[in-house]
Design a protein around this motif. Structure first.
Motif, PDB file in Angstrom:
ATOM      1  N   VAL A  31       0.353 -44.524  62.541  1.00 42.82           N
ATOM      2  CA  VAL A  31      -0.317 -44.278  61.261  1.00 42.82           C
ATOM      3  C   VAL A  31      -1.363 -45.374  61.093  1.00 42.82           C
ATOM      4  N   TYR A  32      -2.581 -44.955  60.843  1.00 42.43           N
ATOM      5  CA  TYR A  32      -3.685 -45.895  60.694  1.00 42.43           C
ATOM      6  C   TYR A  32      -3.996 -46.079  59.212  1.00 42.43           C
ATOM      7  N   TYR A  33      -4.119 -47.346  58.824  1.00 38.96           N
ATOM      8  CA  TYR A  33      -4.384 -47.698  57.438  1.00 38.96           C
ATOM      9  C   TYR A  33      -5.698 -48.460  57.339  1.00 38.96           C
ATOM     10  N   CYS A  34      -6.477 -48.163  56.313  1.00 36.68           N
ATOM     11  CA  CYS A  34      -7.610 -49.028  56.032  1.00 36.68           C
ATOM     12  C   CYS A  34      -7.223 -49.965  54.894  1.00 36.68           C
ATOM     13  N   ALA A  35      -7.870 -51.109  54.871  1.00 36.84           N
ATOM     14  CA  ALA A  35      -7.549 -52.135  53.891  1.00 36.84           C
ATOM     15  C   ALA A  35      -8.817 -52.882  53.515  1.00 36.84           C
ATOM     16  N   ALA A  36      -8.788 -53.485  52.336  1.00 37.63           N
ATOM     17  CA  ALA A  36      -9.960 -54.200  51.849  1.00 37.63           C
ATOM     18  C   ALA A  36      -9.530 -55.437  51.071  1.00 37.63           C
ATOM     19  N   GLY A  61      -2.866 -44.084  54.502  1.00 35.99           N
ATOM     20  CA  GLY A  61      -2.611 -43.929  55.929  1.00 35.99           C
ATOM     21  C   GLY A  61      -2.925 -42.540  56.433  1.00 35.99           C
ATOM     22  N   THR A  62      -3.314 -42.465  57.696  1.00 38.83           N
ATOM     23  CA  THR A  62      -3.572 -41.186  58.347  1.00 38.83           C
ATOM     24  C   THR A  62      -2.957 -41.231  59.740  1.00 38.83           C
ATOM     25  N   GLN A  63      -2.288 -40.145  60.107  1.00 39.58           N
ATOM     26  CA  GLN A  63      -1.563 -40.106  61.373  1.00 39.58           C
ATOM     27  C   GLN A  63      -2.500 -39.811  62.528  1.00 39.58           C
ATOM     28  N   VAL A  64      -2.384 -40.597  63.569  1.00 38.74           N
ATOM     29  CA  VAL A  64      -3.082 -40.343  64.830  1.00 38.74           C
ATOM     30  C   VAL A  64      -2.019 -40.183  65.909  1.00 38.74           C
ATOM     31  N   THR A  65      -2.041 -39.042  66.587  1.00 31.85           N
ATOM     32  CA  THR A  65      -1.085 -38.780  67.648  1.00 31.85           C
ATOM     33  C   THR A  65      -1.846 -38.465  68.929  1.00 31.85           C
TER      34      THR A  65
END
Length: 128
Positions: free
Chosen positions: A96-101, A121-125
């Motif tokens: 799961v990819y998360y962006c942060a600031a 979060g967004t899942q990358v498989t």
């Protein structure tokens, strides 16, 4: 408050590409006050780890060794959006990819605790 919304995850075969987006908004969001924006990821059973970061003011970039040469982080000031172009994906990139600031702009860009705002979060498989 600052809201971050990721998009672009999905299922891809090994060697393929995906582009993640992170749109920033909110009443208190101001690109002129933003320090680092970053991407982190968390695989099942593992801790969340640093992937890449970009300093909003001068576009200074940093990458984790595991993605260097394959991933590219960028941002579009006009759209208040950050991107992560992921090429030559490997099964071990599955997470799961998360962006942060954060308004912090110092040297500890890879530390999770320096970030104040997180996306959902967004899942990358990546299949082999």
């Amino acid at each position: 408050q600052v809201q971050l919304v990721e998009s672009g995850g999905g299922l891809v075969q090994a060697g393929g590409s995906l582009r993640l987006s992170c749109a920033a908004s909110g009443r208190t969001f101001s690109s002129s006050r933003m320090g680092w924006m970053g991407w982190f990821r968390q695989a099942p059973g593992k801790e969340r780890e640093f992937v890449a970061a970009i300093r909003w003011s001068n576009s200074r970039l940093y990458y984790a060794d595991s993605v260097k040469g394959r991933f590219t982080i960028s941002r579009d000031n006009a759209k208040n959006t950050m991107y992560l172009q992921m090429n030559t994906l490997k099964p071990e990139d599955t997470a799961v990819y998360y962006c942060a600031a954060t308004q912090y702009s110092g040297q500890y860009y890879a530390l999770l605790t320096m970030y104040d705002y997180w996306g959902q979060g967004t899942q990358v498989t990546v299949s082999s």
